[in-house]
Write a protein that holds these residues in place. Structure first.
Motif, mmCIF file in Angstrom:
data_model
loop_
_atom_site.group_PDB
_atom_site.id
_atom_site.type_symbol
_atom_site.label_atom_id
_atom_site.label_comp_id
_atom_site.label_asym_id
_atom_site.label_seq_id
_atom_site.Cartn_x
_atom_site.Cartn_y
_atom_site.Cartn_z
ATOM 1 N N ARG A 46 0.815 -1.214 0.000
ATOM 2 C CA ARG A 46 0.000 0.000 0.000
ATOM 3 C C ARG A 46 0.853 1.270 0.000
ATOM 4 N NH1 ARG A 46 -3.077 -3.299 -1.226
ATOM 5 N NH2 ARG A 46 -4.990 -3.935 -0.222
ATOM 6 N N HIS A 47 2.164 1.132 0.160
ATOM 7 C CA HIS A 47 3.072 2.277 0.229
ATOM 8 C C HIS A 47 4.303 2.013 -0.639
ATOM 9 C CE1 HIS A 47 0.824 2.527 4.013
ATOM 10 N NE2 HIS A 47 1.062 3.819 3.971
ATOM 11 N N ILE A 48 4.969 3.107 -0.985
ATOM 12 C CA ILE A 48 6.289 3.010 -1.608
ATOM 13 C C ILE A 48 7.249 3.764 -0.702
ATOM 14 C CG2 ILE A 48 7.767 3.601 -3.560
ATOM 15 C CD1 ILE A 48 5.333 3.476 -5.356
ATOM 16 N N ARG A 49 8.363 3.132 -0.376
ATOM 17 C CA ARG A 49 9.430 3.791 0.381
ATOM 18 C C ARG A 49 10.496 4.202 -0.626
ATOM 19 N NH1 ARG A 49 11.885 0.680 5.182
ATOM 20 N NH2 ARG A 49 9.992 1.474 6.138
ATOM 21 N N PHE A 50 10.887 5.473 -0.559
ATOM 22 C CA PHE A 50 11.930 6.029 -1.416
ATOM 23 C C PHE A 50 13.153 6.292 -0.548
ATOM 24 C CE2 PHE A 50 7.828 7.242 -3.057
ATOM 25 C CZ PHE A 50 7.932 7.117 -4.436
ATOM 26 N N THR A 51 14.296 5.762 -0.937
ATOM 27 C CA THR A 51 15.525 5.995 -0.190
ATOM 28 C C THR A 51 16.572 6.574 -1.133
ATOM 29 O OG1 THR A 51 15.024 4.077 1.204
ATOM 30 C CG2 THR A 51 17.258 4.971 1.335
ATOM 31 N N VAL A 52 17.007 7.798 -0.853
ATOM 32 C CA VAL A 52 18.062 8.440 -1.628
ATOM 33 C C VAL A 52 19.404 8.011 -1.026
ATOM 34 C CG1 VAL A 52 19.032 10.635 -2.403
ATOM 35 C CG2 VAL A 52 16.574 10.419 -2.045
ATOM 36 N N ASP A 53 20.355 7.660 -1.865
ATOM 37 C CA ASP A 53 21.675 7.201 -1.413
ATOM 38 C C ASP A 53 21.519 6.054 -0.399
ATOM 39 O OD1 ASP A 53 24.464 7.113 -1.168
ATOM 40 O OD2 ASP A 53 24.479 8.616 0.419
ATOM 41 N N PRO A 54 20.862 4.963 -0.813
ATOM 42 C CA PRO A 54 20.546 3.878 0.132
ATOM 43 C C PRO A 54 21.771 3.210 0.745
ATOM 44 C CG PRO A 54 20.128 3.177 -2.118
ATOM 45 C CD PRO A 54 20.426 4.646 -2.167
#
Length: 170
Positions: A122-130
């Motif tokens: 139900r969600h999207i997690r966005f991680t910059v420079d994971p």
């Protein structure tokens, strides 16, 4: 410096051996700060996604990587990744104060990734420079999680997730 920022000073006539009208202008200092990469979602309605990748810091970012993950949540704070994550590498270096707007149609494989949403996600997690490869002035703002509205989304689900929304507001 320990934080990864740098300072460079150029000095001419350091011994004042050349007679000049003004001896106070013999040095020039340049400071290079650290980048601060972050992102925000501008539009998210499956299968359409538009997001902004930004550098709010004082230094140039390197090649920026964003990892997108589908998340299944039993409550606001109890989420786990499901399905296969997608990695996006932004092809341009983000200079200080510069943002890039990215559409799902611009990213290879993103449109089909969105269309293949796991049923429980139900969600999207966005991680910059994971992988934390870039030294940043603020690495705490690299993760955001956004709700994906689908035809199956109920009003009760939205109220449960947003403490500011009350049932009578719907």
């Amino acid at each position: 410096r320990l934080d990864g920022s740098s300072r460079m000073q150029v000095v001419v006539d350091s011994g004042n051996t050349v007679l000049e009208i003004d001896e106070r202008n013999n040095s020039f200092t340049v400071e290079r700060g650290l980048p601060d990469l972050s992102m925000s979602v501008l539009r998210l309605s499956n299968p359409d996604l538009v997001f902004r990748l930004s550098n709010q810091g004082g230094g140039s970012g390197e090649e920026s990587v964003v990892r997108l993950e589908w998340m299944a949540c039993s409550s606001v704070r109890d989420c786990s990744a499901v399905g296969t994550p997608l990695t996006y590498v932004h092809p341009e270096i983000l200079l200080p104060g510069i943002s890039a707007v990215i559409h799902s149609t611009d990213v290879a494989g993103l449109q089909s990734w969105l269309e293949q949403r796991p049923s429980e996600a139900r969600h999207i997690r966005f991680t910059v420079d994971p992988d934390e490869n870039i030294a940043e002035s603020d690495g705490e703002n690299n993760i955001i999680q956004e709700r994906v509205l689908t035809q199956e989304t109920t009003a009760e689900e939205l109220v449960e997730e947003d403490e500011e929304v009350l049932p009578q507001d719907l």
